[in-house]
Design a protein around this motif. Structure first.
Motif, PDB file in Angstrom:
ATOM      1  N   THR A  12     -29.042 -13.336  -4.714  1.00 33.64           N
ATOM      2  CA  THR A  12     -30.092 -14.002  -3.944  1.00 33.64           C
ATOM      3  C   THR A  12     -30.105 -15.495  -4.250  1.00 33.64           C
ATOM      4  OG1 THR A  12     -31.400 -11.973  -3.942  1.00 33.64           O
ATOM      5  CG2 THR A  12     -32.567 -14.013  -3.450  1.00 33.64           C
ATOM      6  N   ARG A  13     -29.944 -15.856  -5.527  1.00 33.39           N
ATOM      7  CA  ARG A  13     -29.882 -17.273  -5.889  1.00 33.39           C
ATOM      8  C   ARG A  13     -28.675 -17.952  -5.235  1.00 33.39           C
ATOM      9  NH1 ARG A  13     -32.301 -15.197 -10.612  1.00 33.39           N
ATOM     10  NH2 ARG A  13     -30.339 -14.626 -11.589  1.00 33.39           N
ATOM     11  N   ILE A  14     -27.540 -17.259  -5.215  1.00 31.43           N
ATOM     12  CA  ILE A  14     -26.336 -17.799  -4.570  1.00 31.43           C
ATOM     13  C   ILE A  14     -26.584 -17.975  -3.075  1.00 31.43           C
ATOM     14  CG2 ILE A  14     -23.939 -17.281  -3.936  1.00 31.43           C
ATOM     15  CD1 ILE A  14     -23.751 -15.857  -6.739  1.00 31.43           C
ATOM     16  N   PHE A  15     -27.190 -16.972  -2.444  1.00 30.77           N
ATOM     17  CA  PHE A  15     -27.496 -17.061  -1.010  1.00 30.77           C
ATOM     18  C   PHE A  15     -28.361 -18.289  -0.715  1.00 30.77           C
ATOM     19  CE2 PHE A  15     -30.454 -16.285   2.469  1.00 30.77           C
ATOM     20  CZ  PHE A  15     -29.578 -16.054   3.516  1.00 30.77           C
ATOM     21  N   ILE A  16     -29.382 -18.515  -1.533  1.00 31.50           N
ATOM     22  CA  ILE A  16     -30.282 -19.652  -1.316  1.00 31.50           C
ATOM     23  C   ILE A  16     -29.537 -20.967  -1.496  1.00 31.50           C
ATOM     24  CG2 ILE A  16     -32.291 -20.864  -2.271  1.00 31.50           C
ATOM     25  CD1 ILE A  16     -33.516 -18.011  -2.692  1.00 31.50           C
ATOM     26  N   LYS A  17     -28.728 -21.086  -2.550  1.00 30.77           N
ATOM     27  CA  LYS A  17     -27.951 -22.317  -2.763  1.00 30.77           C
ATOM     28  C   LYS A  17     -27.004 -22.582  -1.601  1.00 30.77           C
ATOM     29  CE  LYS A  17     -29.098 -23.907  -6.876  1.00 30.77           C
ATOM     30  NZ  LYS A  17     -29.608 -25.250  -7.098  1.00 30.77           N
ATOM     31  N   GLN A  18     -26.330 -21.536  -1.128  1.00 33.41           N
ATOM     32  CA  GLN A  18     -25.405 -21.701  -0.010  1.00 33.41           C
ATOM     33  C   GLN A  18     -26.149 -22.032   1.284  1.00 33.41           C
ATOM     34  OE1 GLN A  18     -21.885 -21.706  -0.048  1.00 33.41           O
ATOM     35  NE2 GLN A  18     -22.396 -21.943  -2.212  1.00 33.41           N
ATOM     36  N   SER A  19     -27.350 -21.478   1.459  1.00 38.21           N
ATOM     37  CA  SER A  19     -28.175 -21.797   2.633  1.00 38.21           C
ATOM     38  C   SER A  19     -28.560 -23.262   2.630  1.00 38.21           C
ATOM     39  CB  SER A  19     -29.439 -20.930   2.656  1.00 38.21           C
ATOM     40  OG  SER A  19     -29.118 -19.575   2.821  1.00 38.21           O
ATOM     41  N   ILE A  20     -28.883 -23.782   1.451  1.00 34.90           N
ATOM     42  CA  ILE A  20     -29.235 -25.204   1.328  1.00 34.90           C
ATOM     43  C   ILE A  20     -28.033 -26.064   1.692  1.00 34.90           C
ATOM     44  CG2 ILE A  20     -29.863 -27.018  -0.330  1.00 34.90           C
ATOM     45  CD1 ILE A  20     -31.576 -24.775  -1.754  1.00 34.90           C
ATOM     46  N   LYS A  21     -26.858 -25.718   1.156  1.00 30.49           N
ATOM     47  CA  LYS A  21     -25.645 -26.485   1.464  1.00 30.49           C
ATOM     48  C   LYS A  21     -25.307 -26.444   2.947  1.00 30.49           C
ATOM     49  CE  LYS A  21     -23.440 -26.137  -3.017  1.00 30.49           C
ATOM     50  NZ  LYS A  21     -22.293 -25.644  -3.776  1.00 30.49           N
ATOM     51  N   ALA A  22     -25.497 -25.273   3.571  1.00 28.40           N
ATOM     52  CA  ALA A  22     -25.169 -25.108   4.995  1.00 28.40           C
ATOM     53  C   ALA A  22     -26.295 -25.586   5.913  1.00 28.40           C
ATOM     54  CB  ALA A  22     -24.861 -23.638   5.284  1.00 28.40           C
ATOM     55  N   ASN A  23     -27.473 -25.828   5.323  1.00 29.06           N
ATOM     56  CA  ASN A  23     -28.663 -26.183   6.104  1.00 29.06           C
ATOM     57  C   ASN A  23     -28.971 -25.091   7.136  1.00 29.06           C
ATOM     58  OD1 ASN A  23     -30.882 -27.816   6.641  1.00 29.06           O
ATOM     59  ND2 ASN A  23     -29.823 -28.862   8.301  1.00 29.06           N
ATOM     60  N   GLY A  24     -28.829 -23.854   6.704  1.00 31.74           N
ATOM     61  CA  GLY A  24     -29.056 -22.687   7.560  1.00 31.74           C
ATOM     62  C   GLY A  24     -28.414 -21.482   6.889  1.00 31.74           C
ATOM     63  N   PHE A  25     -28.147 -20.467   7.680  1.00 32.50           N
ATOM     64  CA  PHE A  25     -27.455 -19.306   7.128  1.00 32.50           C
ATOM     65  C   PHE A  25     -26.065 -19.715   6.646  1.00 32.50           C
ATOM     66  CE2 PHE A  25     -30.424 -16.642   9.608  1.00 32.50           C
ATOM     67  CZ  PHE A  25     -30.744 -15.716   8.633  1.00 32.50           C
ATOM     68  N   PRO A  26     -25.627 -19.210   5.493  1.00 35.35           N
ATOM     69  CA  PRO A  26     -24.285 -19.533   5.023  1.00 35.35           C
ATOM     70  C   PRO A  26     -23.215 -18.632   5.655  1.00 35.35           C
ATOM     71  CG  PRO A  26     -25.445 -18.263   3.367  1.00 35.35           C
ATOM     72  CD  PRO A  26     -26.425 -18.517   4.488  1.00 35.35           C
ATOM     73  N   PHE A  27     -23.575 -17.952   6.701  1.00 33.28           N
ATOM     74  CA  PHE A  27     -22.666 -17.078   7.442  1.00 33.28           C
ATOM     75  C   PHE A  27     -23.196 -16.979   8.865  1.00 33.28           C
ATOM     76  CE2 PHE A  27     -25.917 -14.502   5.411  1.00 33.28           C
ATOM     77  CZ  PHE A  27     -26.443 -13.803   6.479  1.00 33.28           C
ATOM     78  N   GLN A  28     -22.387 -16.462   9.755  1.00 29.54           N
ATOM     79  CA  GLN A  28     -22.810 -16.297  11.143  1.00 29.54           C
ATOM     80  C   GLN A  28     -23.381 -14.885  11.326  1.00 29.54           C
ATOM     81  OE1 GLN A  28     -22.847 -18.476  13.807  1.00 29.54           O
ATOM     82  NE2 GLN A  28     -23.932 -16.835  14.822  1.00 29.54           N
TER      83      GLN A  28
END
Length: 95
Positions: free
Chosen positions: A34-50
């Motif tokens: 979950t922490r990784i998902f949040i960090k990646q969401s911040i980097k992507a400025n949205g979902f880190p996947f489609q």
């Protein structure tokens, strides 16, 4: 930055158990994922996947596909439950 915030999320217990097993098998935890998902969401400025539709679950338009997961009517009750849980927690500490 320290880890000083808590995230409470209500999910289906079977989904939680399945996700925990997946992440355990790859050597991490659901919390860390979950922490990784949040960090990646911040980097992507949205979902880190489609996000994609699962055709087996019916046809959803590409736009608004996430509505099947949204429970806007539950937001206030979940917020209230969270506040009550914190109140109960701190009452226990102050006794």
């Amino acid at each position: 930055m320290g880890k000083d915030a808590v995230l409470h999320v209500r999910i289906d217990s079977d989904d939680k158990a399945t996700a925990e097993a997946i992440y355990d098998n790859i050597g991490t935890s659901l919390s860390e994922a979950t922490r990784i998902f949040i960090k990646q969401s911040i980097k992507a400025n949205g979902f880190p996947f489609q996000p994609v539709n699962d055709a087996r679950k019916g046809s959803l338009a590409a736009q608004g596909a996430l509505r099947m997961y949204a429970h806007r009517e539950m937001r206030e009750s979940e917020r209230e439950a969270w506040i009550r849980s914190l109140s109960d927690k701190y009452e226990t500490f102050n006794r």
